[in-house]
Every structure is written in C-alpha cells, then in structure tokens.
Design a protein around this motif. Structure first.
Motif, mmCIF file in Angstrom:
data_model
loop_
_atom_site.group_PDB
_atom_site.id
_atom_site.type_symbol
_atom_site.label_atom_id
_atom_site.label_comp_id
_atom_site.label_asym_id
_atom_site.label_seq_id
_atom_site.Cartn_x
_atom_site.Cartn_y
_atom_site.Cartn_z
ATOM 1 N N PRO A 36 1.040 -1.150 0.117
ATOM 2 C CA PRO A 36 0.091 -0.009 -0.024
ATOM 3 C C PRO A 36 0.703 1.345 -0.034
ATOM 4 O O PRO A 36 1.987 1.082 0.367
ATOM 5 N N GLU A 37 0.173 2.221 -0.518
ATOM 6 C CA GLU A 37 1.074 3.342 -0.633
ATOM 7 C C GLU A 37 1.063 4.051 0.877
ATOM 8 O O GLU A 37 0.269 4.188 1.671
ATOM 9 N N THR A 38 2.415 4.589 0.878
ATOM 10 C CA THR A 38 2.561 5.295 2.452
ATOM 11 C C THR A 38 2.893 6.649 2.107
ATOM 12 O O THR A 38 3.623 7.224 1.075
ATOM 13 N N GLY A 39 3.135 7.395 3.138
ATOM 14 C CA GLY A 39 3.684 8.857 3.090
ATOM 15 C C GLY A 39 2.667 9.977 2.822
ATOM 16 O O GLY A 39 3.160 11.181 3.077
ATOM 17 N N LYS A 40 1.490 9.606 2.481
ATOM 18 C CA LYS A 40 0.441 10.926 2.130
ATOM 19 C C LYS A 40 -0.746 10.469 2.579
ATOM 20 O O LYS A 40 -1.122 9.322 2.914
ATOM 21 N N LYS A 41 -1.473 11.558 2.884
ATOM 22 C CA LYS A 41 -2.776 11.378 3.490
ATOM 23 C C LYS A 41 -3.733 10.619 2.570
ATOM 24 O O LYS A 41 -3.686 10.770 1.368
ATOM 25 N N ASP A 42 -4.411 9.578 3.095
ATOM 26 C CA ASP A 42 -5.297 8.863 2.035
ATOM 27 C C ASP A 42 -6.568 9.468 2.209
ATOM 28 O O ASP A 42 -7.168 9.657 3.105
ATOM 29 N N ASN A 63 -10.416 4.433 9.400
ATOM 30 C CA ASN A 63 -9.165 5.323 10.459
ATOM 31 C C ASN A 63 -7.810 4.983 9.810
ATOM 32 O O ASN A 63 -7.515 4.165 8.976
ATOM 33 N N GLU A 64 -7.122 6.083 10.028
ATOM 34 C CA GLU A 64 -5.855 5.972 9.641
ATOM 35 C C GLU A 64 -5.005 4.644 10.009
ATOM 36 O O GLU A 64 -3.879 4.565 9.414
ATOM 37 N N ASN A 65 -5.230 4.391 11.227
ATOM 38 C CA ASN A 65 -4.395 3.100 11.713
ATOM 39 C C ASN A 65 -4.813 1.764 11.045
ATOM 40 O O ASN A 65 -4.268 0.816 11.654
ATOM 41 N N GLY A 66 -5.711 1.553 10.010
ATOM 42 C CA GLY A 66 -6.149 0.438 9.335
ATOM 43 C C GLY A 66 -7.191 -0.226 9.853
ATOM 44 O O GLY A 66 -7.498 -1.280 9.577
ATOM 45 N N SER A 112 -14.312 11.698 -7.009
ATOM 46 C CA SER A 112 -13.809 12.781 -6.560
ATOM 47 C C SER A 112 -13.276 12.454 -5.087
ATOM 48 O O SER A 112 -13.339 11.258 -4.536
ATOM 49 N N ASN A 113 -12.609 13.355 -4.121
ATOM 50 C CA ASN A 113 -12.349 13.097 -2.954
ATOM 51 C C ASN A 113 -13.325 12.853 -2.095
ATOM 52 O O ASN A 113 -13.309 12.501 -0.764
ATOM 53 N N THR A 114 -14.676 13.140 -2.472
ATOM 54 C CA THR A 114 -15.858 13.027 -1.707
ATOM 55 C C THR A 114 -16.722 11.936 -2.319
ATOM 56 O O THR A 114 -17.913 11.727 -1.643
ATOM 57 N N ARG A 115 -16.471 11.592 -3.453
ATOM 58 C CA ARG A 115 -17.425 10.300 -4.045
ATOM 59 C C ARG A 115 -16.730 9.204 -4.540
ATOM 60 O O ARG A 115 -15.721 9.496 -5.321
ATOM 61 N N ILE A 116 -17.397 7.939 -4.400
ATOM 62 C CA ILE A 116 -16.589 6.893 -5.294
ATOM 63 C C ILE A 116 -17.561 5.928 -5.435
ATOM 64 O O ILE A 116 -18.627 5.926 -5.013
ATOM 65 N N ILE A 117 -17.456 5.130 -6.660
ATOM 66 C CA ILE A 117 -18.483 4.230 -7.107
ATOM 67 C C ILE A 117 -17.833 2.826 -6.431
ATOM 68 O O ILE A 117 -16.740 2.583 -6.887
ATOM 69 N N VAL A 118 -18.589 1.883 -5.729
ATOM 70 C CA VAL A 118 -17.854 0.854 -5.188
ATOM 71 C C VAL A 118 -18.617 -0.383 -6.082
ATOM 72 O O VAL A 118 -19.743 -0.428 -6.347
ATOM 73 N N TYR A 119 -17.675 -1.347 -6.326
ATOM 74 C CA TYR A 119 -18.107 -2.604 -6.906
ATOM 75 C C TYR A 119 -17.692 -3.691 -5.982
ATOM 76 O O TYR A 119 -16.855 -3.736 -5.008
ATOM 77 N N ASN A 120 -18.411 -4.811 -6.272
ATOM 78 C CA ASN A 120 -18.013 -6.350 -5.614
ATOM 79 C C ASN A 120 -18.285 -6.114 -4.305
ATOM 80 O O ASN A 120 -17.780 -7.062 -3.376
#
Length: 131
Positions: A36-42, A63-66, A112-120
C-alpha cells in the motif's frame, strides 16, 4: 586418479551451485499483493455514507491506523454495527477488508475526494459519499 578427484569435486560444485540457484529462485518469489502507498494522507480515511433507499443507509468509517467500523440502519432498525481492519491499495483502487476470520476485496472508482463508485461489495453498484 588425480583427474577423477577433480571431476568429483567439479560434479559436487555444480550440484551445490544448482541447489543454491533453485533455493534463491524460491526465496525470491514474493506475495502478489502490492504494497500500500505510504507517506501521504489517504483520501479514504474518514466516514463514507451509502444511502440504499429513503430510510436505509450504511456508514463506513476508515481510520488512519487500518481499522474501521460499519454501521447500518434499515428502516429505523440497526442491522449491523461491526468493526473491521483494512488495507487500502489506491493505485489499484481496491480495499481489502478483514471481517473476523475472512476478508473481502472491494473495488472502487474514484469520482472525487468525496465520491466513489463501489463494486464487488454487494450485488449492486454503490455510490459512497464522504461525510
């Protein structure tokens, strides 16, 4: 006799070299899961809402801690209130969610940072909005 000894050592050396090569081949193989990417805010961190009809909704909190929490209310009744752990793979646009002793892969498309389309995640496509 001297040539025989040299061939014997050469044969042993070749076998040791071959065994070493085979063992390095097996140890070089890794897990197919990318890191996973690290170092920037998810962008996933926070609470997301999926409204499945007028009075039915699900809140997913990452949460940030997984760790995370899912809270579902359907027609005034609480249907689900559980915790989970997760790993987010933003490059693949995938979340691996661990429930008790099982896991589920959730694919999504970031709008966008406020909307996602979720599959599966369920039988239908879901639109999650960040709260």
């Amino acid at each position: 006799m001297k040539k025989f000894l040299n061939l014997k050592y050469a044969h042993t050396f070749i076998l040791v070299l071959l065994c070493s090569l085979i063992s390095f081949t097996f140890t070089a193989c890794s897990n197919d899961e990318p890191e996973p990417e690290t170092g920037k805010k998810d962008f996933l961190v926070g609470t997301w809402k999926y409204q499945f009809y007028d009075d039915g909704f699900v809140y997913y909190t990452f949460n940030e801690n997984g760790t995370g929490r899912v809270f579902e209310k359907d027609g005034g009744d609480i249907d689900q209130d559980d915790t989970f752990t997760y790993i987010h793979y933003p490059i693949e646009q995938r979340i691996k969610v661990f429930w008790y002793d099982d896991y589920e892969n959730i694919s999504y498309e970031k709008i966008s940072n406020t909307r996602i389309i979720v599959y599966n995640f369920s039988d239908d496509v879901e639109i999650w909005e960040k709260q």
